[in-house]
Design an enzyme around this catalytic site. Structure first.
Site, PDB file in Angstrom:
ATOM      1  N   GLU A 194       5.073  -5.064   6.951  1.00 30.83           N
ATOM      2  CA  GLU A 194       4.365  -4.031   7.718  1.00 30.83           C
ATOM      3  C   GLU A 194       4.943  -3.863   9.115  1.00 30.83           C
ATOM      4  OE1 GLU A 194       2.877  -6.327   5.819  1.00 30.83           O
ATOM      5  OE2 GLU A 194       1.185  -5.442   4.739  1.00 30.83           O
ATOM      6  N   GLY A 239       0.632  -4.918   0.942  1.00 31.48           N
ATOM      7  CA  GLY A 239      -0.623  -4.995   0.191  1.00 31.48           C
ATOM      8  C   GLY A 239      -0.438  -5.670  -1.165  1.00 31.48           C
ATOM      9  N   GLU A 262      -0.624  -9.261  -0.445  1.00 35.38           N
ATOM     10  CA  GLU A 262      -2.027  -9.563  -0.102  1.00 35.38           C
ATOM     11  C   GLU A 262      -2.890  -9.618  -1.361  1.00 35.38           C
ATOM     12  OE1 GLU A 262      -2.061  -6.290   2.842  1.00 35.38           O
ATOM     13  OE2 GLU A 262      -2.790  -7.815   4.216  1.00 35.38           O
ATOM     14  N   ALA A 291       0.869  -1.176   0.000  1.00 35.53           N
ATOM     15  CA  ALA A 291       0.000   0.000   0.000  1.00 35.53           C
ATOM     16  C   ALA A 291       0.908   1.229   0.000  1.00 35.53           C
ATOM     17  CB  ALA A 291      -0.882  -0.013   1.243  1.00 35.53           C
TER      18      ALA A 291
HETATM   19  C1  HXC Z   1       5.110   4.393  -1.095  1.00 41.68           C
HETATM   20  C2  HXC Z   1       6.999   3.425  -1.941  1.00 41.68           C
HETATM   21  C3  HXC Z   1       6.620   2.161  -1.417  1.00 41.68           C
HETATM   22  C4  HXC Z   1       5.385   2.087  -0.707  1.00 41.68           C
HETATM   23  C5  HXC Z   1       8.509   1.924  -2.431  1.00 41.68           C
HETATM   24  N1  HXC Z   1       8.168   3.220  -2.564  1.00 41.68           N
HETATM   25  N2  HXC Z   1       7.586   1.262  -1.733  1.00 41.68           N
HETATM   26  N3  HXC Z   1       6.246   4.514  -1.774  1.00 41.68           N
HETATM   27  N4  HXC Z   1       4.676   3.226  -0.578  1.00 41.68           N
HETATM   28  N5  HXC Z   1       4.931   0.956  -0.214  1.00 41.68           N
HETATM   29  C6  HXC Z   1       8.903   4.269  -3.254  1.00 41.68           C
HETATM   30  C7  HXC Z   1      10.122   4.709  -2.448  1.00 41.68           C
HETATM   31  O1  HXC Z   1       9.770   5.641  -1.452  1.00 41.68           O
HETATM   32  C8  HXC Z   1      10.982   5.314  -3.537  1.00 41.68           C
HETATM   33  O2  HXC Z   1      10.478   6.595  -3.827  1.00 41.68           O
HETATM   34  C9  HXC Z   1      10.686   4.419  -4.747  1.00 41.68           C
HETATM   35  O3  HXC Z   1       9.440   3.789  -4.484  1.00 41.68           O
HETATM   36  C10 HXC Z   1      11.743   3.354  -4.962  1.00 41.68           C
HETATM   37  O4  HXC Z   1      11.928   2.640  -3.755  1.00 41.68           O
HETATM   38  P1  HXC Z   1      13.361   2.490  -3.005  1.00 41.68           P
HETATM   39  O5  HXC Z   1      13.085   2.244  -1.570  1.00 41.68           O
HETATM   40  O6  HXC Z   1      14.258   3.606  -3.366  1.00 41.68           O
HETATM   41  O7  HXC Z   1      13.890   1.148  -3.726  1.00 41.68           O
HETATM   42  P2  HXC Z   1      14.842   0.025  -3.105  1.00 41.68           P
HETATM   43  O8  HXC Z   1      15.976   0.661  -2.350  1.00 41.68           O
HETATM   44  O9  HXC Z   1      15.153  -0.883  -4.265  1.00 41.68           O
HETATM   45  O10 HXC Z   1      13.959  -0.751  -2.043  1.00 41.68           O
HETATM   46  C11 HXC Z   1      12.820  -1.460  -2.474  1.00 41.68           C
HETATM   47  C12 HXC Z   1      11.951  -1.856  -1.241  1.00 41.68           C
HETATM   48  C13 HXC Z   1      11.611  -0.578  -0.439  1.00 41.68           C
HETATM   49  C14 HXC Z   1      12.704  -2.859  -0.371  1.00 41.68           C
HETATM   50  C15 HXC Z   1      10.693  -2.535  -1.809  1.00 41.68           C
HETATM   51  O11 HXC Z   1      11.094   0.422  -1.328  1.00 41.68           O
HETATM   52  C16 HXC Z   1      10.603  -0.802   0.642  1.00 41.68           C
HETATM   53  O12 HXC Z   1      10.939  -1.319   1.716  1.00 41.68           O
HETATM   54  N6  HXC Z   1       9.366  -0.395   0.398  1.00 41.68           N
HETATM   55  C17 HXC Z   1       8.297  -0.480   1.368  1.00 41.68           C
HETATM   56  C18 HXC Z   1       7.776  -1.889   1.460  1.00 41.68           C
HETATM   57  C19 HXC Z   1       6.707  -1.984   2.522  1.00 41.68           C
HETATM   58  O13 HXC Z   1       6.917  -1.666   3.692  1.00 41.68           O
HETATM   59  N7  HXC Z   1       5.495  -2.396   2.128  1.00 41.68           N
HETATM   60  C20 HXC Z   1       4.343  -2.480   3.026  1.00 41.68           C
HETATM   61  C21 HXC Z   1       3.556  -1.187   3.018  1.00 41.68           C
HETATM   62  S1  HXC Z   1       2.239  -1.189   4.187  1.00 41.68           S
HETATM   63  P3  HXC Z   1      11.450   7.875  -3.960  1.00 41.68           P
HETATM   64  O14 HXC Z   1      10.479   9.012  -4.085  1.00 41.68           O
HETATM   65  O15 HXC Z   1      12.314   7.907  -2.741  1.00 41.68           O
HETATM   66  O16 HXC Z   1      12.224   7.577  -5.224  1.00 41.68           O
HETATM   67  C22 HXC Z   1       1.061  -2.131   3.465  1.00 41.68           C
HETATM   68  C23 HXC Z   1      -0.188  -2.320   4.292  1.00 41.68           C
HETATM   69  C24 HXC Z   1      -1.254  -2.999   3.481  1.00 41.68           C
HETATM   70  O17 HXC Z   1       1.196  -2.587   2.387  1.00 41.68           O
HETATM   71  C25 HXC Z   1      -2.597  -2.766   4.138  1.00 41.68           C
HETATM   72  C26 HXC Z   1      -3.750  -3.152   3.298  1.00 41.68           C
HETATM   73  C27 HXC Z   1      -3.929  -2.442   2.033  1.00 41.68           C
END
Ligand code: HXC
Length: 257
Positions: A131, A108, A111, A65
């Site tokens: 998460e 998400g 999911e 998400a």
């Molecule tokens: C918003 C995101 C994002 C996310 C990545 N980006 N994941 N933005 N929401 N979930 C953005 C980053 O901020 C970054 O933007 C760009 O995408 C590239 O990501 P990087 O982090 O620079 O890439 P990398 O170093 O290769 O790392 C990849 C990654 C990391 C390991 C996937 O991005 C990451 O940990 N992302 C979050 C994963 C996460 O926590 N997902 C769960 C979310 S909560 P900029 O602007 O800096 O270039 C969830 C709850 C669901 O899903 C609930 C029900 C719907």
């Protein structure tokens, strides 16, 4: 509907939906989810379509998400907006949906892949529910569907410790149907979808429903509990800190409140 965040195509009798937010690793914001659900419902209604494939790109199916969209939200705002209820409409799609997954398939995104009927993964796929690193838990079925798919032991590690599963592990643990080289995973998913699309439509429809019934007994209760807990966590300092730390690109400091 005018699609801005997805690309919608047909390939023979298969409806193909591709996420198109590559710079954000296809993070699932409200707009992309609304478009996805609308496109899936349209394909569901079309006689020309027998199955649906949902995919991202090689780097990411979807990295979760959109954290930036929800970082500042309160629990009451999360509960009132109830964005996740949109996902219930995907569960009502009668045609078979296959997720073609490459790269990051997290939060998400994972999911969503699990909410599909089958998963075809590329060798580079990484499945996870990170998460916990943000001070929250999965909110759209992760704790329920992952546990049913891979069992309690692995699900605990994935949900509580942010463990990623490789494509090979996901296959071994029963999370995905098959693994293909990166150049071939989408073709493989489309082939599987076209095979199913060529079968007796009503038998496929009832077969999907029956397998889901076996899989989803008590799922509705589990989903409701999980969703409430996810929304509740937006009343904690740890959620604010966890999401802010992600955006600031630093390690979070947990306080337990
Ligand atoms: C918003 C995101 C994002 C996310 C990545 N980006 N994941 N933005 N929401 N979930 C953005 C980053 O901020 C970054 O933007 C760009 O995408 C590239 O990501 P990087 O982090 O620079 O890439 P990398 O170093 O290769 O790392 C990849 C990654 C990391 C390991 C996937 O991005 C990451 O940990 N992302 C979050 C994963 C996460 O926590 N997902 C769960 C979310 S909560 P900029 O602007 O800096 O270039 C969830 C709850 C669901 O899903 C609930 C029900 C719907």
């Amino acid at each position: 509907m005018d699609y801005r965040n997805i690309i919608v195509e047909t390939r023979d009798r298969v409806g193909l939906i591709r996420f198109n937010r590559p710079q954000q690793l296809n993070a699932l914001n409200g707009a992309i989810m609304e478009e996805l659900v609308a496109a899936a419902e349209d394909f569901d209604k079309s006689d020309a379509i027998g199955a649906i494939v949902i995919t991202g790109d090689e780097r990411a199916f979807a990295a979760g998400a959109d954290i930036k969209e929800m970082a500042e939200a309160s629990a009451v705002e999360m509960l009132t907006a109830d964005r996740i209820s949109l996902w219930d409409r995907l569960r009502k799609v009668r045609k078979v949906i296959i997720a073609a997954v490459s790269g990051f398939c997290l939060g998400g995104g994972c999911e969503l892949a699990m909410a599909c009927d089958m998963i075809v993964a590329s060798e580079s796929a990484k499945f996870g529910q990170p998460e916990i690193n943000l001070g929250v838990i999965p909110g759209a079925g992760g704790t329920q569907r992952l546990t049913r798919a891979v069992g309690k032991a692995i699900a605990m590690e994935v949900v509580l410790n942010g463990r990623f599963l490789s494509a090979e592990e996901a296959y071994r643990f029963g999370l995905c149907n098959r693994v293909a080289p990166v150049e071939q995973y989408l073709g493989e998913a489309l082939r599987l979808a076209n095979e199913i699309a060529a079968r007796a439509p009503l038998a496929v429809r009832f077969g999907k429903e029956a397998v889901n019934n076996a899989f989803e007994n008590f799922l509705a209760d589990g989903l409701a509990d999980e969703r409430r807990a996810f929304y509740f966590l937006f009343s904690t300092d740890d959620q604010k800190e966890g999401m802010k730390a992600f955006i600031d690109k630093r390690k979070p400091e947990w306080k337990g409140r």
